[in-house]
Design an enzyme around this catalytic site. Structure first.
Site, PDB file in Angstrom:
ATOM      1  N   GLY A  84       0.820  -1.208   0.000  1.00 57.38           N
ATOM      2  CA  GLY A  84       0.000   0.000   0.000  1.00 57.38           C
ATOM      3  C   GLY A  84       0.850   1.252   0.000  1.00 57.38           C
ATOM      4  O   GLY A  84       0.567   2.238   0.686  1.00 57.38           O
ATOM      5  N   ALA A  85       1.904   1.230  -0.812  1.00 58.48           N
ATOM      6  CA  ALA A  85       2.988   2.201  -0.702  1.00 58.48           C
ATOM      7  C   ALA A  85       2.847   3.420  -1.590  1.00 58.48           C
ATOM      8  O   ALA A  85       3.628   4.361  -1.474  1.00 58.48           O
ATOM      9  CB  ALA A  85       4.317   1.502  -1.042  1.00 58.48           C
TER      10      ALA A  85
ATOM     11  N   ARG B 284       0.920   6.059  -2.002  1.00 57.91           N
ATOM     12  CA  ARG B 284       0.600   7.427  -1.600  1.00 57.91           C
ATOM     13  C   ARG B 284       0.312   7.468  -0.102  1.00 57.91           C
ATOM     14  O   ARG B 284       0.266   6.445   0.569  1.00 57.91           O
ATOM     15  CB  ARG B 284      -0.631   7.927  -2.365  1.00 57.91           C
ATOM     16  CG  ARG B 284      -1.893   7.152  -2.062  1.00 57.91           C
ATOM     17  CD  ARG B 284      -3.023   7.532  -2.991  1.00 57.91           C
ATOM     18  NE  ARG B 284      -4.230   6.754  -2.694  1.00 57.91           N
ATOM     19  CZ  ARG B 284      -5.243   6.601  -3.548  1.00 57.91           C
ATOM     20  NH1 ARG B 284      -5.187   7.159  -4.741  1.00 57.91           N
ATOM     21  NH2 ARG B 284      -6.312   5.903  -3.209  1.00 57.91           N
TER      22      ARG B 284
ATOM     23  N   TYR C  50     -14.778  -2.118   7.943  1.00 59.01           N
ATOM     24  CA  TYR C  50     -13.524  -1.428   8.232  1.00 59.01           C
ATOM     25  C   TYR C  50     -13.191  -1.499   9.724  1.00 59.01           C
ATOM     26  O   TYR C  50     -12.075  -1.878  10.108  1.00 59.01           O
ATOM     27  CB  TYR C  50     -13.605   0.023   7.773  1.00 59.01           C
ATOM     28  CG  TYR C  50     -12.321   0.797   8.002  1.00 59.01           C
ATOM     29  CD1 TYR C  50     -11.204   0.572   7.204  1.00 59.01           C
ATOM     30  CD2 TYR C  50     -12.227   1.744   9.024  1.00 59.01           C
ATOM     31  CE1 TYR C  50     -10.030   1.268   7.418  1.00 59.01           C
ATOM     32  CE2 TYR C  50     -11.056   2.448   9.242  1.00 59.01           C
ATOM     33  CZ  TYR C  50      -9.961   2.203   8.438  1.00 59.01           C
ATOM     34  OH  TYR C  50      -8.795   2.888   8.649  1.00 59.01           O
TER      35      TYR C  50
ATOM     36  N   ALA D  81     -12.263  -5.064  10.553  1.00 55.28           N
ATOM     37  CA  ALA D  81     -10.971  -5.457   9.998  1.00 55.28           C
ATOM     38  C   ALA D  81      -9.821  -4.877  10.797  1.00 55.28           C
ATOM     39  O   ALA D  81      -8.803  -5.546  11.029  1.00 55.28           O
ATOM     40  CB  ALA D  81     -10.880  -5.024   8.536  1.00 55.28           C
ATOM     41  N   LYS D  82      -9.948  -3.622  11.220  1.00 56.32           N
ATOM     42  CA  LYS D  82      -8.868  -2.993  11.972  1.00 56.32           C
ATOM     43  C   LYS D  82      -8.716  -3.630  13.352  1.00 56.32           C
ATOM     44  O   LYS D  82      -7.584  -3.754  13.860  1.00 56.32           O
ATOM     45  CB  LYS D  82      -9.107  -1.491  12.066  1.00 56.32           C
ATOM     46  CG  LYS D  82      -8.897  -0.769  10.739  1.00 56.32           C
ATOM     47  CD  LYS D  82      -7.504  -1.030  10.169  1.00 56.32           C
ATOM     48  CE  LYS D  82      -7.228  -0.311   8.870  1.00 56.32           C
ATOM     49  NZ  LYS D  82      -5.898  -0.637   8.309  1.00 56.32           N
TER      50      LYS D  82
ATOM     51  N   SER E 113      -5.463   1.157  12.871  1.00 57.76           N
ATOM     52  CA  SER E 113      -6.215   2.405  12.918  1.00 57.76           C
ATOM     53  C   SER E 113      -6.752   2.621  14.323  1.00 57.76           C
ATOM     54  O   SER E 113      -6.981   1.660  15.075  1.00 57.76           O
ATOM     55  CB  SER E 113      -7.383   2.362  11.927  1.00 57.76           C
ATOM     56  OG  SER E 113      -8.249   3.467  12.105  1.00 57.76           O
TER      57      SER E 113
END
Length: 258
Positions: A14-15, A17, A161, A164-165, A147
């Site tokens: 996930g690099a 940005r 989300y 998942a976190k 997160s």
């Protein structure tokens, strides 16, 4: 405290940005040989153009979908052939995949799985791929970008989300326990809200001027975070200074957690 990564092989998922890009730039500037992967090929090219390697650092970019384990395995094998072993894995790939808040009864199976796959399965696939080489070397660092949502309720309102976190943190604890005897640490960094992607920029704009002002005033440091804030925490956990820290989650939110 002089943190550098001369001749260290680092993979960042996930690099392209935002947080991932900031982490890549931080490692490259400090001498690492970084392999940056993402599905966003054009933005990977832009990252390579703006990166400023230092201390002999270098950057390679690869288009990889972390939800496809064969692609992840292929990248890790390529890095191992070039460098001998992966020293640091940072899993950043994740996010909300373009989704917005909706009632639970409107969420399809595919919507649920899309977010879970990149955040949790991607972290698992990448960790599984690097573990044998790290075990052979008897050292390694695995860092997952989780997160603040994994420690409470997600501001996004997106069920998959938040789930998942939280699951990422369970994976970190389990892997830390398993891999610790092999000299491998596994930790998570939990950022607060950052304006680091089109999805999060839409979320920010949805608050309007008053909501934005209120959000910033709830942050003790009275500002939103920047990619470099997260990168600094990651590089600390990847450094020798964090050699006896594992299975932990480091909130980087500009505030104490309530």
């Amino acid at each position: 405290m002089d943190i550098h990564f001369d001749n260290k092989a680092v993979i960042v998922t996930g690099a392209a940005r935002g947080i991932g890009g900031g982490i890549v730039e931080g490692f490259v500037e400090r001498g690492a040989m970084v392999w940056a992967c993402d599905v966003l090929e054009g933005e990977l090219l832009a990252l390579k153009a703006r990166a400023r390697p230092g201390r002999g650092g270098a950057l390679e970019t690869r288009q990889v979908d972390v939800t496809r384990s064969a692609e992840v395995d292929g990248l890790v094998r390529e890095v191992e052939r070039a460098c001998g072993a992966v020293d640091v894995l940072v899993h950043v790939a994740g996010g909300v995949r373009g989704q917005v808040k909706r009632p639970v009864e409107e969420i399809s199976d595919d919507d649920w799985r899309a977010i879970y796959a990149v955040n949790v399965e991607g972290a698992f696939f990448a960790s599984r791929a690097v573990a044998p080489g790290m075990k052979k070397k008897a050292s390694g660092r695995i860092i997952v970008i989780a997160s603040r949502a994994g420690l409470g309720v997600s501001l996004t309102g997106i069920q998959s989300y938040g789930t998942a976190k939280a699951a990422q943190l369970g994976l970190v604890r389990q892997l830390a326990h398993e891999l610790g005897p092999s000299g491998i640490t596994v930790n998570a960094v939990a950022p607060g809200f950052l304006r680091t992607s089109p999805d999060y920029e839409r979320q920010w704009q949805s608050y309007g001027p008053e909501g934005q002002k209120a959000m910033i005033e709830r942050v003790a440091m009275r500002r939103l975070g920047e990619p470099r804030d997260i990168a600094h925490a990651v590089m600390f956990l990847a450094s020798p200074y964090a050699s006896w820290i594992t299975g932990q989650v480091l909130p980087v939110t500009g505030s104490p957690l309530a």
